[in-house]
Design a protein around this motif. Structure first.
Motif, PDB file in Angstrom:
ATOM      1  N   ALA A 165       0.025   0.118  18.941  1.00  0.00           N
ATOM      2  CA  ALA A 165       0.304   1.193  17.983  1.00  0.00           C
ATOM      3  C   ALA A 165       0.566   0.623  16.593  1.00  0.00           C
ATOM      4  N   ALA A 166       1.340  -0.462  16.521  1.00  0.00           N
ATOM      5  CA  ALA A 166       1.644  -1.069  15.225  1.00  0.00           C
ATOM      6  C   ALA A 166       0.388  -1.630  14.564  1.00  0.00           C
ATOM      7  N   ALA A 167      -0.552  -2.099  15.363  1.00  0.00           N
ATOM      8  CA  ALA A 167      -1.791  -2.628  14.794  1.00  0.00           C
ATOM      9  C   ALA A 167      -2.641  -1.521  14.173  1.00  0.00           C
ATOM     10  N   LEU A 168      -2.595  -0.321  14.763  1.00  0.00           N
ATOM     11  CA  LEU A 168      -3.491   0.747  14.323  1.00  0.00           C
ATOM     12  C   LEU A 168      -2.911   1.614  13.212  1.00  0.00           C
ATOM     13  N   VAL A 169      -1.578   1.683  13.119  1.00  0.00           N
ATOM     14  CA  VAL A 169      -0.940   2.566  12.138  1.00  0.00           C
ATOM     15  C   VAL A 169      -0.768   1.837  10.811  1.00  0.00           C
ATOM     16  N   ARG A 170      -1.016   2.532   9.731  1.00  0.00           N
ATOM     17  CA  ARG A 170      -0.853   1.951   8.398  1.00  0.00           C
ATOM     18  C   ARG A 170       0.639   1.753   8.087  1.00  0.00           C
ATOM     19  N   PRO A 171       0.989   0.897   7.129  1.00  0.00           N
ATOM     20  CA  PRO A 171       2.390   0.794   6.693  1.00  0.00           C
ATOM     21  C   PRO A 171       2.920   2.153   6.248  1.00  0.00           C
ATOM     22  N   GLN A 172       4.117   2.473   6.686  1.00  0.00           N
ATOM     23  CA  GLN A 172       4.789   3.748   6.447  1.00  0.00           C
ATOM     24  C   GLN A 172       4.178   4.898   7.236  1.00  0.00           C
ATOM     25  N   GLY A 173       3.222   4.613   8.106  1.00  0.00           N
ATOM     26  CA  GLY A 173       2.746   5.622   9.040  1.00  0.00           C
ATOM     27  C   GLY A 173       3.739   5.816  10.167  1.00  0.00           C
ATOM     28  N   THR A 174       3.545   6.846  10.977  1.00  0.00           N
ATOM     29  CA  THR A 174       4.519   7.169  12.010  1.00  0.00           C
ATOM     30  C   THR A 174       3.966   6.965  13.415  1.00  0.00           C
ATOM     31  N   LEU A 175       4.889   6.700  14.327  1.00  0.00           N
ATOM     32  CA  LEU A 175       4.611   6.668  15.758  1.00  0.00           C
ATOM     33  C   LEU A 175       5.579   7.607  16.447  1.00  0.00           C
ATOM     34  N   SER A 176       5.066   8.455  17.334  1.00  0.00           N
ATOM     35  CA  SER A 176       5.903   9.316  18.168  1.00  0.00           C
ATOM     36  C   SER A 176       5.574   9.023  19.629  1.00  0.00           C
ATOM     37  N   THR A 177       6.606   8.910  20.459  1.00  0.00           N
ATOM     38  CA  THR A 177       6.399   8.623  21.870  1.00  0.00           C
ATOM     39  C   THR A 177       7.441   9.339  22.703  1.00  0.00           C
ATOM     40  N   ILE A 178       7.089   9.683  23.927  1.00  0.00           N
ATOM     41  CA  ILE A 178       8.009  10.321  24.863  1.00  0.00           C
ATOM     42  C   ILE A 178       7.987   9.536  26.169  1.00  0.00           C
ATOM     43  N   LEU A 179       9.196   9.235  26.675  1.00  0.00           N
ATOM     44  CA  LEU A 179       9.336   8.430  27.883  1.00  0.00           C
ATOM     45  C   LEU A 179      10.612   8.842  28.613  1.00  0.00           C
ATOM     46  N   PRO A 180      10.751   8.464  29.880  1.00  0.00           N
ATOM     47  CA  PRO A 180      12.013   8.725  30.572  1.00  0.00           C
ATOM     48  C   PRO A 180      13.191   8.119  29.820  1.00  0.00           C
ATOM     49  N   ALA A 181      14.326   8.795  29.886  1.00  0.00           N
ATOM     50  CA  ALA A 181      15.495   8.385  29.100  1.00  0.00           C
ATOM     51  C   ALA A 181      15.951   6.966  29.438  1.00  0.00           C
ATOM     52  N   ASP A 182      15.769   6.540  30.676  1.00  0.00           N
ATOM     53  CA  ASP A 182      16.244   5.202  31.043  1.00  0.00           C
ATOM     54  C   ASP A 182      15.375   4.087  30.454  1.00  0.00           C
ATOM     55  N   ARG A 183      14.272   4.447  29.809  1.00  0.00           N
ATOM     56  CA  ARG A 183      13.448   3.438  29.144  1.00  0.00           C
ATOM     57  C   ARG A 183      13.818   3.248  27.676  1.00  0.00           C
ATOM     58  N   LEU A 184      14.886   3.926  27.222  1.00  0.00           N
ATOM     59  CA  LEU A 184      15.261   3.815  25.816  1.00  0.00           C
ATOM     60  C   LEU A 184      15.517   2.368  25.388  1.00  0.00           C
TER      61      LEU A 184
END
Length: 276
Positions: A165-184
């Protein structure tokens, strides 16, 4: 019928504004998590967004239906699911946004495969993903190989997904993700040095229940502090009915900022990628 002849269903999302084609069995089927993930971005979002590990494309399609100025790329490695996503784009019910959506088959965790598929570095304004969440060797995987790959991470764990994700997103771009709470803890570790200004939204089945999911949004290269937000409760009382805010997301295409204003933040200002 798909070319692969797998059995599929056509499932309506956002009150019928999205028609998804999904395998009837054998693969992970998207639902609540995908629609909530898509709601991380509002109707005013613009630029290019990528749905990483898109499956049959439910999250990306829901985002395209909501945000009329976004162009979407759905990236998936499993050929059956790529077929499903492309079949969905051909459905009349999705005609209003299909021209802004592209489906790409690629192993997004491999840099060479991304480049060969035309997924250039730093070329997206936003990314969303709902990656596998079990570490290899720590869970009894499904005997169905497709379902196991959808739920069990490779040897690189979550870190591989956040690196992609970091490779594909431009600087100051955003990432949103959803996962089980225990993976925080694993999410926070994978974001370190890549995405900052994190907002962590716990999702609670009911007001008195522990969170079962977390929705995390971050900005590439930000050094802002993490914010742990007030949780979002999905159901009221003891029944299965969703809270009115969730109904607005699931049926009416509302965004999280519409129903949970604390989710909004000027640093994510959608105007940052607004060409007007």
């Amino acid at each position: 019928m798909l070319a692969s002849a797998i059995e599929t269903t056509v499932d309506a999302f956002l009150g019928g504004r999205v028609e998804a084609v999904q395998p009837a069995r054998g693969h992970h089927r998207s639902g609540l998590d995908a629609v909530i993930l898509a709601a991380a971005l509002g109707a005013g979002a613009s630029g290019r967004a990528v749905d990483l590990g898109a499956g049959a494309g439910v999250a990306g399609l829901a985002l395209a239906a909501r945000a009329g100025r976004l162009r979407l790329v759905l990236v998936e490695r499993e050929p059956d699911l790529v077929e499903c996503a492309r079949a969905a784009l051909a459905r009349p019910g999705n005609a209003g946004f299909a021209a802004r959506v592209e489906v790409v088959r690629a192993d997004l965790l491999a840099g060479a495969a991304r480049k060969a598929a035309g997924l250039e570095a730093a070329s997206f304004d936003h990314a969303l993903m709902n990656p596998p969440f079990h570490d290899a060797g720590r869970v009894r995987a499904s005997p169905d190989d497709f379902r196991a790959r959808a739920h069990v991470l490779g040897v690189g764990g979550l870190d591989d997904w956040f690196r992609a994700a970091a490779a594909l997103v431009r600087p100051q771009g955003t990432l949103s993700t959803i996962l089980p709470a225990d993976r925080l803890p694993a999410i926070l570790a994978a974001c370190d040095g890549r995405f900052g200004g994190l907002a962590v939204l716990p999702l609670h089945p009911r007001a008195d229940d522990p969170a079962t999911r977390v929705l995390v949004r971050g900005v590439k290269g930000s050094r802002a502090a993490m914010r742990l937000l007030p949780g979002l409760v999905l159901h009221g009382g003891s029944g299965s009915s969703f809270q009115p805010g969730l109904v607005a997301i699931l049926r009416d295409g509302a965004s999280l900022a519409d129903i949970h204003p604390v989710w909004s933040d000027p640093q994510w200002g959608e105007a940052a990628t607004d060409p007007s």
